[in-house]
Design an enzyme around this catalytic site. Structure first.
Site, mmCIF file in Angstrom:
data_model
loop_
_atom_site.group_PDB
_atom_site.id
_atom_site.type_symbol
_atom_site.label_atom_id
_atom_site.label_comp_id
_atom_site.label_asym_id
_atom_site.label_seq_id
_atom_site.Cartn_x
_atom_site.Cartn_y
_atom_site.Cartn_z
ATOM 1 N N ARG A 17 -20.799 33.650 19.117
ATOM 2 C CA ARG A 17 -19.863 34.083 20.158
ATOM 3 C C ARG A 17 -20.073 35.559 20.491
ATOM 4 O O ARG A 17 -20.053 35.949 21.659
ATOM 5 C CB ARG A 17 -18.418 33.837 19.739
ATOM 6 C CG ARG A 17 -18.058 32.369 19.631
ATOM 7 C CD ARG A 17 -16.652 32.164 19.123
ATOM 8 N NE ARG A 17 -16.515 32.787 17.806
ATOM 9 C CZ ARG A 17 -15.366 33.182 17.268
ATOM 10 N NH1 ARG A 17 -14.233 33.042 17.928
ATOM 11 N NH2 ARG A 17 -15.327 33.725 16.068
ATOM 12 N N ASN B 64 -15.059 28.988 19.520
ATOM 13 C CA ASN B 64 -15.429 27.935 18.578
ATOM 14 C C ASN B 64 -14.538 26.726 18.810
ATOM 15 O O ASN B 64 -13.339 26.863 19.059
ATOM 16 C CB ASN B 64 -15.241 28.405 17.133
ATOM 17 C CG ASN B 64 -16.325 29.362 16.684
ATOM 18 O OD1 ASN B 64 -17.406 29.413 17.250
ATOM 19 N ND2 ASN B 64 -16.030 30.113 15.642
#
Length: 93
Positions: free
Chosen positions: A21, A40
């Site tokens: 990320r 996520n």
């Protein structure tokens, strides 16, 4: 520059716990002109929502499918749509 679009991608593989990320956000900021997020998911995937010019969203998608990402990507599925707005930057969720 083309009209703005919304690209939502789901990335499969070993993509959680490896900085995926963070690197996705860094890449989106490097490309510039994109807003959205990387998050996520409970099933081990990472979801990316990017809004901005189509060429820039496509550049981010190509990076997601490249060997330059952290972890190990085994697949990327994406959909394209009209932008919905509401994002002021590119965030990690």
């Amino acid at each position: 520059m083309s009209a703005d679009v919304r690209m939502t991608a789901w990335v499969r593989g070993v993509v959680q716990g490896v900085g995926f990320r963070w690197f996705t956000r860094a890449r989106a900021l490097e490309i510039g002109g994109l807003s959205g997020f990387a998050a996520n998911l409970g099933d081990g995937r990472v979801q990316i929502v990017a809004e901005g010019p189509r060429e820039r969203c496509q550049e981010l998608l190509e990076w997601l499918r490249s060997d330059d990402t952290p972890g190990r990507v085994t697949g990327v599925t994406e959909i394209w749509d009209e932008p919905r707005g509401g994002y002021h930057s590119f965030a990690i969720r």
